[in-house]
Design an enzyme around this catalytic site. Structure first.
Site, PDB file in Angstrom:
ATOM      1  N   VAL A  10       0.835  -1.203   0.000  1.00 17.66           N
ATOM      2  CA  VAL A  10       0.000   0.000   0.000  1.00 17.66           C
ATOM      3  C   VAL A  10       0.869   1.253   0.000  1.00 17.66           C
ATOM      4  O   VAL A  10       0.684   2.162  -0.818  1.00 17.66           O
ATOM      5  CB  VAL A  10      -0.957  -0.018   1.224  1.00 17.66           C
ATOM      6  CG1 VAL A  10      -1.705   1.304   1.342  1.00 17.66           C
ATOM      7  CG2 VAL A  10      -1.934  -1.181   1.096  1.00 17.66           C
ATOM      8  N   LYS A  34      14.709  -2.608   4.565  1.00 14.93           N
ATOM      9  CA  LYS A  34      13.870  -2.092   3.476  1.00 14.93           C
ATOM     10  C   LYS A  34      14.360  -0.716   3.014  1.00 14.93           C
ATOM     11  O   LYS A  34      14.428  -0.430   1.816  1.00 14.93           O
ATOM     12  CB  LYS A  34      12.429  -1.963   3.995  1.00 14.93           C
ATOM     13  CG  LYS A  34      11.441  -2.672   3.143  1.00 14.93           C
ATOM     14  CD  LYS A  34      10.047  -2.638   3.703  1.00 14.93           C
ATOM     15  CE  LYS A  34       9.335  -3.879   3.227  1.00 14.93           C
ATOM     16  NZ  LYS A  34       7.916  -3.892   3.531  1.00 14.93           N
ATOM     17  N   GLU A 142      -7.939   1.492   1.327  1.00 13.16           N
ATOM     18  CA  GLU A 142      -7.201   1.154   0.105  1.00 13.16           C
ATOM     19  C   GLU A 142      -7.847  -0.099  -0.493  1.00 13.16           C
ATOM     20  O   GLU A 142      -8.136  -1.043   0.227  1.00 13.16           O
ATOM     21  CB  GLU A 142      -5.737   0.878   0.475  1.00 13.16           C
ATOM     22  CG  GLU A 142      -4.881   0.453  -0.682  1.00 13.16           C
ATOM     23  CD  GLU A 142      -4.883   1.486  -1.801  1.00 13.16           C
ATOM     24  OE1 GLU A 142      -4.448   2.610  -1.580  1.00 13.16           O
ATOM     25  OE2 GLU A 142      -5.354   1.148  -2.915  1.00 13.16           O
ATOM     26  N   LEU A 241     -14.829 -15.126  -9.126  1.00 19.20           N
ATOM     27  CA  LEU A 241     -15.609 -16.369  -9.179  1.00 19.20           C
ATOM     28  C   LEU A 241     -14.744 -17.513  -9.715  1.00 19.20           C
ATOM     29  O   LEU A 241     -15.266 -18.444 -10.313  1.00 19.20           O
ATOM     30  CB  LEU A 241     -16.857 -16.192 -10.052  1.00 19.20           C
ATOM     31  CG  LEU A 241     -18.080 -15.566  -9.384  1.00 19.20           C
ATOM     32  CD1 LEU A 241     -19.233 -15.449 -10.373  1.00 19.20           C
ATOM     33  CD2 LEU A 241     -18.546 -16.338  -8.159  1.00 19.20           C
ATOM     34  N   GLY A 244     -11.034 -22.776  -6.816  1.00 22.50           N
ATOM     35  CA  GLY A 244      -9.654 -23.172  -6.559  1.00 22.50           C
ATOM     36  C   GLY A 244      -9.472 -23.720  -5.159  1.00 22.50           C
ATOM     37  O   GLY A 244     -10.413 -24.245  -4.558  1.00 22.50           O
ATOM     38  N   CYS A 251      -4.581 -10.145   3.172  1.00 17.23           N
ATOM     39  CA  CYS A 251      -5.779  -9.343   3.443  1.00 17.23           C
ATOM     40  C   CYS A 251      -7.022 -10.175   3.758  1.00 17.23           C
ATOM     41  O   CYS A 251      -7.569 -10.077   4.856  1.00 17.23           O
ATOM     42  CB  CYS A 251      -6.065  -8.410   2.274  1.00 17.23           C
ATOM     43  SG  CYS A 251      -4.811  -7.126   2.127  1.00 17.23           S
ATOM     44  N   LYS A 314      -0.771 -16.105  -4.623  1.00 15.75           N
ATOM     45  CA  LYS A 314      -1.472 -16.085  -5.912  1.00 15.75           C
ATOM     46  C   LYS A 314      -0.456 -15.936  -7.038  1.00 15.75           C
ATOM     47  O   LYS A 314       0.685 -15.543  -6.797  1.00 15.75           O
ATOM     48  CB  LYS A 314      -2.568 -15.018  -5.977  1.00 15.75           C
ATOM     49  CG  LYS A 314      -2.098 -13.591  -5.933  1.00 15.75           C
ATOM     50  CD  LYS A 314      -3.284 -12.663  -6.185  1.00 15.75           C
ATOM     51  CE  LYS A 314      -2.840 -11.220  -6.259  1.00 15.75           C
ATOM     52  NZ  LYS A 314      -3.911 -10.289  -6.569  1.00 15.75           N
ATOM     53  N   ARG A 321       2.567 -14.494   2.335  1.00 13.34           N
ATOM     54  CA  ARG A 321       1.677 -14.442   3.502  1.00 13.34           C
ATOM     55  C   ARG A 321       0.464 -15.351   3.267  1.00 13.34           C
ATOM     56  O   ARG A 321      -0.179 -15.290   2.240  1.00 13.34           O
ATOM     57  CB  ARG A 321       1.199 -12.998   3.755  1.00 13.34           C
ATOM     58  CG  ARG A 321       2.315 -12.094   4.276  1.00 13.34           C
ATOM     59  CD  ARG A 321       1.859 -10.667   4.474  1.00 13.34           C
ATOM     60  NE  ARG A 321       1.572  -9.983   3.224  1.00 13.34           N
ATOM     61  CZ  ARG A 321       1.215  -8.705   3.128  1.00 13.34           C
ATOM     62  NH1 ARG A 321       1.090  -7.975   4.219  1.00 13.34           N
ATOM     63  NH2 ARG A 321       0.984  -8.160   1.955  1.00 13.34           N
TER      64      ARG A 321
END
Ligand SMILES: NC(=O)c1ccc[n+]([C@@H]2O[C@H](COP(=O)([O-])OP(=O)(O)OC[C@H]3O[C@@H](n4cnc5c(N)ncnc54)[C@H](O)[C@@H]3O)[C@@H](O)[C@H]2O)c1
Length: 423
Positions: A10, A34, A142, A241, A244, A251, A314, A321
């Site tokens: 974000v 970072k 967000e 939709l 899986g 999130c 994904k 995470r």
């Protein structure tokens, strides 16, 4: 000058979009590593476009862990993480510390924009403290999708402004004047709930289609056709939709738990969300259940070698995470050590951190393994020769394998393609 605190998906979305709109940015994170990476031109997350924007505008951005550099910023964005506690409540440690530090360090008159996802009531509490310190607060949820962080930050589907002060609203309206999308102004509670309601609705769609897909396997229907037909109805619409192995990531998992917990605590439980969570927990393990059925128990896998295809939560992200693949591997390794992982998106550091063997070339790897467990949509699998799949057992958790490849397999299980003959 704007300030941005918390340089994850974000925060870096906010930094890169405001740099594009020609603002100067002070970017703060407590993670020294970072900050070092960003100063050296390395992007600590895997998102397209952001690095190019940061590099092109490096003269207008300062990276630091030091909150005192926020002095002089008219607006400060709070984008730190709000993870879950074991009891499903939201862990506010990071954001509470961040807000306290901001209130102590920034100038009077500064507008604090909370972008972190917070439950109903949080912004109101911060606004009281801010008022005493002579500052303003708004909550602007967000809605970006990981893998599209820059695009969604620069061109959002909507901008929601939770504001209860005219001066704060005036500053936000000026700041966002270049953003061309629907803008909704509402009170704190509605903006906070809208964020949770949106994520919970999307998560519920996923659990719903997964149950329909599991049923398709039982009755010989094809979930892809069922889904396409459903999506032709404008009242249903397209998106979220895809059947899986369920949802993971930073999130949906925590936001479903948080909304259910708050609603239950306040005596108005949103029970449909509890079912979404329960269904997702079951769905996560459907491939291992199928594998166990095939071998009459995972303890009988014997010398069969397993390749786990897709490790991140994904396909177009390297975010680990709540990775469903990793949750499954934790179970699998109790029964066998004859497995390896394949995910081209993971960086060297991620691979070093994980105590597993990785394969780099999918085609060569498939030749060496007997069973494939597919956890993300690694489309490159369909560029490989059909014959490669001849003797394989493929458990396809994302329905990514083409029908002709699926039919070549010794056995192919997918999520709701119940009409494939060999399934
Ligand atoms: N990732 C998404 O797709 C997404 C989308 C919408 C909303 N959100 C919400 O936005 C928030 C941030 O999510 P994210 O995915 O970007 O998180 P993230 O974990 O990628 O990044 C958070 C950053 O905040 C830093 N941080 C923590 N405490 C800090 C402090 N006190 N001071 C300065 N920096 C601090 C961390 O070091 C980390 O770099 C969360 O509330 C999340 O729910 C995330």
């Amino acid at each position: 000058m704007i300030g941005v605190i918390g340089l994850g998906y974000v925060g870096l979305g906010v930094v890169s979009s405001f740099l594009t709109f020609k603002h100067d940015v002070t970017a703060i994170d407590i993670d020294e590593e970072k900050i070092k990476q960003l100063k050296n031109g390395i992007l600590p997350i895997s998102e397209p476009h952001i690095l190019e924007v940061l590099n092109e505008n490096k003269n207008r951005v300062i990276y630091s862990h030091d909150y005192s550099l926020l002095k002089g910023c008219e607006v400060v964005f709070v984008c730190v993480n709000t993870p879950e506690n074991k009891d499903w409540s939201v862990n506010l440690d990071a954001i509470n510390k961040c807000v306290d530090d901001v209130l102590n360090k920034v100038d009077k008159g500064t507008l604090i924009i909370i972008k972190s996802t917070v439950l109903v009531g949080y912004t109101s509490m911060v606004a009281k403290k801010a008022k005493e310190a002579g500052m303003y607060v708004v909550f602007m949820p967000e809605f970006l999708r990981q893998g599209h962080a820059y695009q969604d930050s620069i061109s959002p589907s909507r901008i929601v402004i939770g504001a209860e002060d005219d001066k704060a609203l005036e500053i936000v309206n000026k700041l966002y004047s270049s953003f061309d999308c629907p803008k909704v102004v509402t009170n704190f509670a509605s903006a906070e709930l809208a964020k949770y309601a949106s994520n919970n609705f999307l998560a519920t769609k996923i659990s719903f289609i997964n149950q329909i897909a599991n049923f398709s396997n039982v009755v010989g229907a094809n979930i892809q056709d069922v889904k396409d037909i459903m999506e032709l109805d404008p009242r249903i619409g397209k998106g979220s939709l895809n059947p899986g192995v369920g949802f993971g990531g930073g999130c949906f998992v925590k936001d479903t738990k948080a909304l259910y917990k708050q609603s239950e605590d306040l005596g108005s439980p949103i029970t449909i969300v509890k079912e979404t969570i329960n269904q997702n927990e079951k769905q996560k393990y459907i491939l291992l259940n199928e594998l166990s059925n095939l071998f009459n128990g995972l303890e009988y896998l014997k010398d069969n070698k397993i390749l786990v295809v897709g490790v991140s939560f994904k396909a177009n992200s390297a975010d680990l995470r709540n990775s469903i693949a990793l949750d499954n591997i934790k179970v699998l390794e109790r029964f066998t050590n004859k497995f390896a992982l394949y995910d081209p998106l993971l960086g060297k550091e991620d691979k070093k951190r994980l105590p597993y063997k990785f394969e780099d070339n999918l085609e060569n790897a498939i030749k060496l393994y007997d069973i494939l467990l597919i956890f993300t949509e690694r489309e490159e699998i369909n560029d490989l020769p059909l014959d490669l799949f001849k003797d394989k057992i493929v458990l396809d958790g994302r329905n990514v394998l083409s029908d002709d490849r699926a039919l070549k397999c010794k056995h192919c299980f997918s999520v709701g393609r119940g009409d494939l003959k060999k399934i």
